[in-house]
Structures are given as C-alpha cells and as structure tokens.
Design an enzyme around this catalytic site. Sequence first.
Site, short mmCIF file in Angstrom:
data_model
loop_
_atom_site.label_atom_id
_atom_site.label_comp_id
_atom_site.label_asym_id
_atom_site.label_seq_id
_atom_site.Cartn_x
_atom_site.Cartn_y
_atom_site.Cartn_z
CG HIS A 93 -10.65 -11.72 30.66
ND1 HIS A 93 -10.89 -12.87 29.91
CD2 HIS A 93 -10.46 -12.16 31.94
CE1 HIS A 93 -10.85 -13.93 30.70
NE2 HIS A 93 -10.59 -13.53 31.94
CD GLN A 139 -13.97 -12.76 34.65
OE1 GLN A 139 -13.15 -13.66 34.54
NE2 GLN A 139 -14.89 -12.73 35.59
CG ASP A 175 -7.77 -7.95 37.82
OD1 ASP A 175 -7.60 -9.08 38.32
OD2 ASP A 175 -7.34 -7.63 36.69
CB CYS A 229 -11.93 -11.41 36.99
SG CYS A 229 -10.29 -10.72 37.31
NE ARG A 238 -14.93 -16.20 32.60
CZ ARG A 238 -13.63 -16.40 32.41
NH1 ARG A 238 -12.80 -16.45 33.43
NH2 ARG A 238 -13.12 -16.50 31.19
N1 CP Z 1 -10.84 -15.03 35.69
C1 CP Z 1 -10.03 -15.79 34.94
O1 CP Z 1 -9.86 -15.59 33.73
O2 CP Z 1 -9.43 -16.80 35.62
P1 CP Z 1 -8.30 -17.79 35.08
O3 CP Z 1 -7.06 -16.96 34.89
O4 CP Z 1 -8.16 -18.84 36.13
O5 CP Z 1 -8.75 -18.37 33.77
N1 NVA Z 2 -5.64 -8.76 35.03
C1 NVA Z 2 -5.52 -10.18 35.31
C2 NVA Z 2 -6.80 -10.88 35.01
C3 NVA Z 2 -6.82 -12.35 35.34
C4 NVA Z 2 -8.11 -13.02 35.01
C5 NVA Z 2 -4.37 -10.75 34.51
O1 NVA Z 2 -4.27 -10.47 33.31
O2 NVA Z 2 -3.56 -11.48 35.08
#
Ligand code: CP
Ligand code: NVA
Length: 330
Positions: free
Chosen positions: A135, A138, A231, A272, A317
């Site tokens: 990600h 992020q 997370d 996040c 973000r």
């Molecule tokens: N942190 C993040 O990526 O949030 P969303 O899933 O809402 O985009």
């Molecule tokens: N680990 C989480 C992150 C969300 C921003 C997911 O993939 O759902």
Amino acid sequence: MPVNIRGRHFLKLIDYTPAEIRYLLDLSHNFKDLKRAGTPHRYLEGRNIVLLFEKTSTRTRCAFEVAGRDLGMGVTYLDPGSSQMGKKESIADTAKVLGRMYDGIEYRGFSQKIVEELAVNAGVPVWNGLTDEFHPTQMLADLLTIEEKKGALKGLKFTYFGDARNNMGNSLMIACAKMGLHFTACAPKELFPAQELVELAKQYAAESGGSVTLTEDITEGASGADILYTDIWVSMGEPDFVWEERIRLLKAYQVNAEKMALAKPDAIFMHCLPSFHDTNTTIGREIADKFGITEMEVSDDVFLGPQSVVFDEAENRMHTIKAVMYATLK
Ligand code: CP
Ligand code: NVA
C-alpha cells in the site's frame, strides 16, 4: 543529482530510493501548504486520470479524486465490478485501452501482479492504490505525518502491532527501513512478514542506519516506542472464516492504554483506517455478537485519545497522492 521521477510508475516503495521518497515528501509538504493557503495549483490542467477499484475505499478514492481535481485534471472512477477488466477483458488489454485515453491510472485490487502487469502495458504512469501485498501511497502519508509530529524520521522507534504480513505490515517495514527508522513488527510468529522481504528490509536498514526487529514479546515491542501503529486484523479480500483464528492470535496485540504506557510519554498512535475500535459498524457489531469483543486492533480510548493522529494521517493521503501524481505526470 536532482531527483526526476516523471513518467515512472508508483507500485511499491521497493522501487524508490530514499532520495526519491524524500523528494515526494518535500513535494507533499509544499502541496499541503498551498492547499492550506488556498493557493490554486492546477499544474496538470487538461490531463485526465482513471481510478480503477476492485476493492472498496473511502480515503484512497477521495484522495485521488480531490488531488486530481486540485491539479486541474479530469477524473473517472470505475467501481468494483463496473469495468470489463478480468471478466471479459485481460489486464493487458485493459491497460492498453486506458493508456490511450488517460494520462495516469490508479489501481486498487488483489494481487500485486495485476498492478505490475497494468504498468507494463499501460504506456502511462500507474499508481498502486493498495494490493494484497503493498500500500505505497499510504506509506507516504504515514511518513509525512510522522515528520510533522516528530520533526524527523531517522532514529525513531516504530512498532507495528497486528498482522505483520499483510499489505500494511510489508509496506511499513520497507518504508521504515528505507528512511532510517527502527522498525519492530510485534505479532505472533504465524503473522511475521515473509523471510525474503525481511532480508530485503534489513539490507535497506543497514544502508539507512535503521533496523528491523520481529518479536512476539509485547513489552519488547511497545517499550520506548515513538510510534505505535496497527491495522485491522482481517484485510479486504480475506474470507470471513479467518476472523476466529485472527482474533485468537491477535487479541493480546491490541493497542490499548497498557501498551501506550510502555511507549515514550510523547508517543503517537497511528492507523491507516478504517478501524474497528467500537461497535458502530456492521462488522464491529457482528464480531461483538459472535466473539464477545467490542474493540479489536485498538481500544476506543486510545483511538480517540490525545496521542492519536489518525485523522491527520487520513488528510495526508490527499497531499501525498497529489505529490505522486504531479511528480510522475508533470
Ligand atoms: N487507508 C485506506 O487506504 O483507506 P481506504 O480503504 O478507505 O481507501
Ligand atoms: N490491511 C487493510 C488495509 C486497509 C487500508 C486491508 O487490506 O483491508
């Protein structure tokens, strides 16, 4: 040598040098100042971008949309299930078509292989808005937030509690190692990141002056930390049946007042988002009914408490995604 990343993809931080990450963070600080001052910055007027989402999103989608519009660009959003990609059209063909119409493509979805394949075929910059493995946008928001709150990155003790082999665990380990933080993954062994990735992160840390530690020991993880991060325990795309085992494995690793008390007095709490810190969500209520827990990866008092910087992080973000789009398209 001055940094120039025009025309590059943004798929994972492994592909970026610390100097390039530094450049993106500096740009992000500048864009945040411009936005705060109300100074227009339509530097990419007349360009167009497409946002391809195979998983749901609030922050990432909105950050790309607002950042794109602030830069003067047209933005198309394709929601999960509304494009032909995968079902009737291959990844490669989709990339070639979108690359003919758009100046940049954002992708959120499943395997990292998909976003890498889009990038090979698109002919325009592709940005990873989250895959199962990484990600990266992020990461920039998180680094920017740490820098704002702590004044620097190098030498800080950063501890991640939770599923350390998901997209966030993997990405934070790489991001911290590249930028000279002391990264600790505090999790049960079953949820440690893959050995190969740990070795890579350790190489980066040796170059940056940071370090990488994996531990199951909560006291070791939390003690003296500058940043406690967590997370959700079950990520998007994982089947419901994993909840039971994940709760069993991670219950002790919840970030709560006890862990904050072990950290430095001025430690910050990061996440996040989205987060299960109460029962004000459908899933939160279902888990409470089924397993009897009303707070998961973080307790409500820590999430809402004075050390929590989660909403600054969410705002960042947008500023960091703007920097990525500007730097790769300008
Ligand atoms: N942190 C993040 O990526 O949030 P969303 O899933 O809402 O985009
Ligand atoms: N680990 C989480 C992150 C969300 C921003 C997911 O993939 O759902």
